[in-house]
Each structure stands twice: as structure tokens, then as C-alpha cells.
Write a protein that holds these residues in place. Sequence first.
Motif, PDB file in Angstrom:
ATOM      1  N   GLY A 207       0.787  -1.221   0.000  1.00 44.85           N
ATOM      2  CA  GLY A 207       0.000   0.000   0.000  1.00 44.85           C
ATOM      3  C   GLY A 207       0.817   1.268   0.000  1.00 44.85           C
ATOM      4  N   SER A 208       2.081   1.175  -0.420  1.00 48.09           N
ATOM      5  CA  SER A 208       2.948   2.350  -0.389  1.00 48.09           C
ATOM      6  C   SER A 208       3.894   2.294  -1.572  1.00 48.09           C
ATOM      7  CB  SER A 208       3.731   2.377   0.932  1.00 48.09           C
ATOM      8  OG  SER A 208       4.669   3.418   0.942  1.00 48.09           O
ATOM      9  N   LYS A 209       4.734   3.316  -1.668  1.00 48.06           N
ATOM     10  CA  LYS A 209       5.846   3.252  -2.602  1.00 48.06           C
ATOM     11  C   LYS A 209       7.132   3.493  -1.823  1.00 48.06           C
ATOM     12  CE  LYS A 209       4.708   2.134  -6.808  1.00 48.06           C
ATOM     13  NZ  LYS A 209       5.258   0.943  -7.457  1.00 48.06           N
ATOM     14  N   GLU A 210       7.109   3.085  -0.547  1.00 50.46           N
ATOM     15  CA  GLU A 210       8.337   3.114   0.237  1.00 50.46           C
ATOM     16  C   GLU A 210       9.041   1.791   0.002  1.00 50.46           C
ATOM     17  OE1 GLU A 210      10.039   3.776   4.761  1.00 50.46           O
ATOM     18  OE2 GLU A 210       7.899   3.984   4.361  1.00 50.46           O
ATOM     19  N   GLU A 211      10.295   1.866  -0.428  1.00 53.23           N
ATOM     20  CA  GLU A 211      11.004   0.649  -0.794  1.00 53.23           C
ATOM     21  C   GLU A 211      11.270  -0.222   0.428  1.00 53.23           C
ATOM     22  OE1 GLU A 211      14.979  -0.783  -3.297  1.00 53.23           O
ATOM     23  OE2 GLU A 211      14.441   1.336  -3.192  1.00 53.23           O
ATOM     24  N   LEU A 212      11.139  -1.528   0.208  1.00 54.55           N
ATOM     25  CA  LEU A 212      11.359  -2.519   1.256  1.00 54.55           C
ATOM     26  C   LEU A 212      12.749  -3.129   1.083  1.00 54.55           C
ATOM     27  CD1 LEU A 212      10.072  -4.278   3.555  1.00 54.55           C
ATOM     28  CD2 LEU A 212       9.300  -5.825   1.742  1.00 54.55           C
ATOM     29  N   PHE A 213      13.476  -3.256   2.191  1.00 49.25           N
ATOM     30  CA  PHE A 213      14.816  -3.842   2.156  1.00 49.25           C
ATOM     31  C   PHE A 213      14.848  -5.088   3.037  1.00 49.25           C
ATOM     32  CE2 PHE A 213      15.301   0.638   1.187  1.00 49.25           C
ATOM     33  CZ  PHE A 213      16.115   0.601   0.055  1.00 49.25           C
TER      34      PHE A 213
ATOM     35  N   HIS B  44      -2.400   4.376  -4.252  1.00 46.50           N
ATOM     36  CA  HIS B  44      -1.914   2.988  -4.224  1.00 46.50           C
ATOM     37  C   HIS B  44      -2.901   2.054  -3.524  1.00 46.50           C
ATOM     38  CE1 HIS B  44       2.310   5.038  -4.153  1.00 46.50           C
ATOM     39  NE2 HIS B  44       1.692   5.167  -5.309  1.00 46.50           N
ATOM     40  N   GLU B  45      -3.659   2.599  -2.572  1.00 42.62           N
ATOM     41  CA  GLU B  45      -4.616   1.773  -1.832  1.00 42.62           C
ATOM     42  C   GLU B  45      -5.975   1.674  -2.515  1.00 42.62           C
ATOM     43  OE1 GLU B  45      -4.619   3.729   1.946  1.00 42.62           O
ATOM     44  OE2 GLU B  45      -2.941   2.522   2.725  1.00 42.62           O
ATOM     45  N   HIS B  46      -6.273   2.595  -3.457  1.00 46.76           N
ATOM     46  CA  HIS B  46      -7.609   2.637  -4.066  1.00 46.76           C
ATOM     47  C   HIS B  46      -7.584   2.607  -5.593  1.00 46.76           C
ATOM     48  CE1 HIS B  46      -8.091   4.445  -0.011  1.00 46.76           C
ATOM     49  NE2 HIS B  46      -9.279   3.872  -0.039  1.00 46.76           N
ATOM     50  N   TYR B  47      -6.446   2.241  -6.201  1.00 45.13           N
ATOM     51  CA  TYR B  47      -6.319   2.314  -7.664  1.00 45.13           C
ATOM     52  C   TYR B  47      -7.342   1.453  -8.399  1.00 45.13           C
ATOM     53  CZ  TYR B  47      -3.988  -2.226  -7.425  1.00 45.13           C
ATOM     54  OH  TYR B  47      -3.706  -3.549  -7.198  1.00 45.13           O
ATOM     55  N   ALA B  48      -7.819   0.384  -7.750  1.00 44.24           N
ATOM     56  CA  ALA B  48      -8.782  -0.503  -8.420  1.00 44.24           C
ATOM     57  C   ALA B  48     -10.180   0.097  -8.480  1.00 44.24           C
ATOM     58  CB  ALA B  48      -8.827  -1.852  -7.699  1.00 44.24           C
ATOM     59  N   ASP B  49     -10.418   1.143  -7.687  1.00 40.78           N
ATOM     60  CA  ASP B  49     -11.742   1.782  -7.629  1.00 40.78           C
ATOM     61  C   ASP B  49     -11.736   3.104  -8.399  1.00 40.78           C
ATOM     62  OD1 ASP B  49     -12.395  -0.261  -5.755  1.00 40.78           O
ATOM     63  OD2 ASP B  49     -11.440   0.949  -4.180  1.00 40.78           O
ATOM     64  N   LYS B  50     -12.914   3.679  -8.536  1.00 42.16           N
ATOM     65  CA  LYS B  50     -12.991   5.032  -9.091  1.00 42.16           C
ATOM     66  C   LYS B  50     -12.449   6.005  -8.050  1.00 42.16           C
ATOM     67  CE  LYS B  50     -16.878   4.422 -12.276  1.00 42.16           C
ATOM     68  NZ  LYS B  50     -18.253   4.867 -12.645  1.00 42.16           N
ATOM     69  N   ILE B  51     -11.554   6.894  -8.475  1.00 47.17           N
ATOM     70  CA  ILE B  51     -10.928   7.835  -7.548  1.00 47.17           C
ATOM     71  C   ILE B  51     -11.185   9.256  -8.044  1.00 47.17           C
ATOM     72  CG2 ILE B  51      -8.787   8.542  -6.411  1.00 47.17           C
ATOM     73  CD1 ILE B  51      -7.591   5.856  -7.127  1.00 47.17           C
TER      74      ILE B  51
ATOM     75  N   TYR C 145      -1.107  10.542 -12.867  1.00 46.21           N
ATOM     76  CA  TYR C 145      -0.444   9.622 -11.946  1.00 46.21           C
ATOM     77  C   TYR C 145      -1.302   8.384 -11.702  1.00 46.21           C
ATOM     78  CZ  TYR C 145       2.001   7.552  -8.090  1.00 46.21           C
ATOM     79  OH  TYR C 145       2.676   6.642  -7.311  1.00 46.21           O
ATOM     80  N   ILE C 146      -2.614   8.566 -11.522  1.00 42.86           N
ATOM     81  CA  ILE C 146      -3.510   7.425 -11.318  1.00 42.86           C
ATOM     82  C   ILE C 146      -3.401   6.453 -12.494  1.00 42.86           C
ATOM     83  CG2 ILE C 146      -5.927   6.694 -11.136  1.00 42.86           C
ATOM     84  CD1 ILE C 146      -6.465   9.465  -9.804  1.00 42.86           C
ATOM     85  N   LYS C 147      -3.479   6.991 -13.702  1.00 38.86           N
ATOM     86  CA  LYS C 147      -3.406   6.154 -14.909  1.00 38.86           C
ATOM     87  C   LYS C 147      -2.061   5.444 -15.001  1.00 38.86           C
ATOM     88  CE  LYS C 147      -3.762   6.544 -19.968  1.00 38.86           C
ATOM     89  NZ  LYS C 147      -3.965   7.504 -21.088  1.00 38.86           N
ATOM     90  N   THR C 148      -0.973   6.173 -14.724  1.00 43.10           N
ATOM     91  CA  THR C 148       0.359   5.579 -14.786  1.00 43.10           C
ATOM     92  C   THR C 148       0.516   4.472 -13.754  1.00 43.10           C
ATOM     93  OG1 THR C 148       1.345   7.635 -15.587  1.00 43.10           O
ATOM     94  CG2 THR C 148       2.838   6.053 -14.578  1.00 43.10           C
ATOM     95  N   TYR C 149       0.037   4.712 -12.534  1.00 42.75           N
ATOM     96  CA  TYR C 149       0.163   3.697 -11.483  1.00 42.75           C
ATOM     97  C   TYR C 149      -0.644   2.445 -11.840  1.00 42.75           C
ATOM     98  CZ  TYR C 149       0.374   1.427  -6.980  1.00 42.75           C
ATOM     99  OH  TYR C 149       0.601   0.507  -5.986  1.00 42.75           O
TER     100      TYR C 149
ATOM    101  N   CYS D  32      -7.095  -3.585 -12.204  1.00 47.39           N
ATOM    102  CA  CYS D  32      -6.246  -2.393 -12.119  1.00 47.39           C
ATOM    103  C   CYS D  32      -7.024  -1.098 -12.284  1.00 47.39           C
ATOM    104  CB  CYS D  32      -5.136  -2.467 -13.180  1.00 47.39           C
ATOM    105  SG  CYS D  32      -3.973  -3.808 -12.881  1.00 47.39           S
ATOM    106  N   GLY D  33      -8.346  -1.209 -12.405  1.00 46.10           N
ATOM    107  CA  GLY D  33      -9.170  -0.011 -12.513  1.00 46.10           C
ATOM    108  C   GLY D  33      -9.161   0.614 -13.888  1.00 46.10           C
ATOM    109  N   LEU D  34      -8.790  -0.176 -14.906  1.00 51.32           N
ATOM    110  CA  LEU D  34      -8.682   0.365 -16.265  1.00 51.32           C
ATOM    111  C   LEU D  34      -9.883   0.026 -17.142  1.00 51.32           C
ATOM    112  CD1 LEU D  34      -4.888  -0.318 -16.727  1.00 51.32           C
ATOM    113  CD2 LEU D  34      -5.965   1.929 -16.751  1.00 51.32           C
TER     114      LEU D  34
END
Length: 303
Positions: free
Chosen positions: A12-18, A206-213, A244-248, A271-273
Motif C-alpha cells: 500500500g505504499s511506494k516506500e522501498e522494502l529492504f 496505491h490503496e484505491h487504484y482498483a476503484d474510481k478515484i 499519476y492514477i493512470k500511470t500507477y 487495475c481499474g482500467l
Amino acid sequence: MKNVHRIEFHTGSKEELFPDFAPDFPYTASCSQLDKFMGRFVPWHWHKNVELFYMESGKMEYCTPKGRTIFPAGSGGMVNSNVLHMARPQAESEKNIQFLHIFDPSFIAGQHGSRIEQKYVTPITAAPQAEIIALYPEDPVQAKILNTIRESFHLSEHDFGYEIKLREALSDIWLQLFSISRPLLEEKGLSNKTNDKIKTMMVYVHEHYADKISIAEIAAAAYSSERECFRVFHDCLHMTPVEYIKTYRLQTACHMLANSREAITYISHACGLGSSSYFWKVFREYAGCTPLEYRRKWQKNDI
């Protein structure tokens, strides 16, 4: 040194995981081969850890809210803590190899609140204008730092005293960076408030991209107006919220195509497309190929 062809993110983020980080040793070294990354780029993301790198071959572009910086072979630099950035190679066919030290600032600062942290580490990590510190070999002072960075990758974890030698090397590099960055630290940079707003808005997408935003919903997530939402996206990511929504959504579709056997219709809706016909149209515009062609290419690469 670990070879890297992709990066992982917190859910649910774009913080990189290590995943290689240990609580008692917050550090990892990697050899990033960007020409082998899915889509040949690293999407917008951030991480608390400092990213210190050297370009062994190829030419790479880093984008941050402040702008874009090009790094050819032989150059290098540092991406600061919590800075939004994306990266992509500058040429389609050339090999692109980047050596990276990734470490939590505490690795060289020591205990929180220490004198070293206050005098030498926080002045850089807390400076919003110091998004990226770029180093080029044409400058003698910067060339010396680059040489120190490159040599530091020769340290072996199997050598006696490796951990101490590594911290010593990174501390030496940091002190040199601090010395050349003093004029930059005096400049005015993008406020931390703006930085926090864009991250909050991105996480909402990132948390709602599958829905209408709606823009109103994105703005409300960061307690902002719609006008402020448009301004923050423009200033930080150089695109509109809708773009950004479309790109994500398309990036998520790329990931699903490469890592699953789900039907194209399922992916387009997940993907909400929307409809398959619209998905094929926008995907071809984005990736330069059809969804099926993309799936064949990247699943074959994984094999």
C-alpha cells in the motif's frame, strides 16, 4: 554484493522494502542492472535509507521533485533520506550497471541524538534542498570522492573487521559530501510539508487504484483542497493527479502481466482500467506493445 533486477515495496505504499536489512546492521550493498528491470525503469518511490551509488557502465537519469539529473558511467552520487525519486536508463540497448550502498543514517550517526548525528548527519538528511548530491569525475574534488566510493565496494564481508571498515569508509565519504554540500545546504528547498502531502496522496492512490478515484478524495486524504492537490502533484511529480492514477494502474498491470497467469480482462478490471478494448489501447500507448506481447517478453526473461 547482491545482483538486483527489481525492487520491492511496502504494501500500500511506494516506500522501498529492504528485506536484507538486519536490526543490528541496517545496510546492504547491491549491483543494480537497470537494463534488466521490468519496463527498464524504477517507478516513483522513497525510503528512509540513504542511497549512495557509483555508475559502473551506461547512463542513467534520476528524477526528483526538484528536477532531473543525468549520471553517465564514472559518475555517482547520493539520494537523500525520504526523497521521492525515480530512475531510468538513457539508452535502450546499452548495459546499465550501478553499484549501491543502501544504509540507514544511524549506521554512521550512532545513537539517536548523538553529537555526530547533530553536527554531520541531520544537517544533510533534514535538508529538503539536498534531494540528490551529484558527483562527476571532471571536478578533481568530486573525482576523489567518486574514487573512494568505488573503492569501498571492494570491501568483503568475509574479511576480518569488515563491519568496522565499512562504517569507516562510509563515514569518510559522508564527511567529504558534507564538506562540498555546504553551499547547497544554505539554499531554500521544497518544504517537508509538501513532501509529506504528496506521499500521503500517492499512498491513497496505491490503496484505491482498483476503484474510481476523484481528485476531491485524493486531496481530502492529505487534508488539502483540490487546487492544492493539483499544485503538489505538479511540483513534485511533474504530472497531474489523473496522469499519476493512470500511470500507477498501468504499472500495476505490467507487474500482474509479468508475474501471473490471470486473464487480460481480469487484469484490466483489477487495475481499474475498465474494458479490455480501452486497456489494450492505453497499454500499447504506454508500453509500446500489447499486453500479451509484454507478458511473453517478461515471463520469458524471468525464465
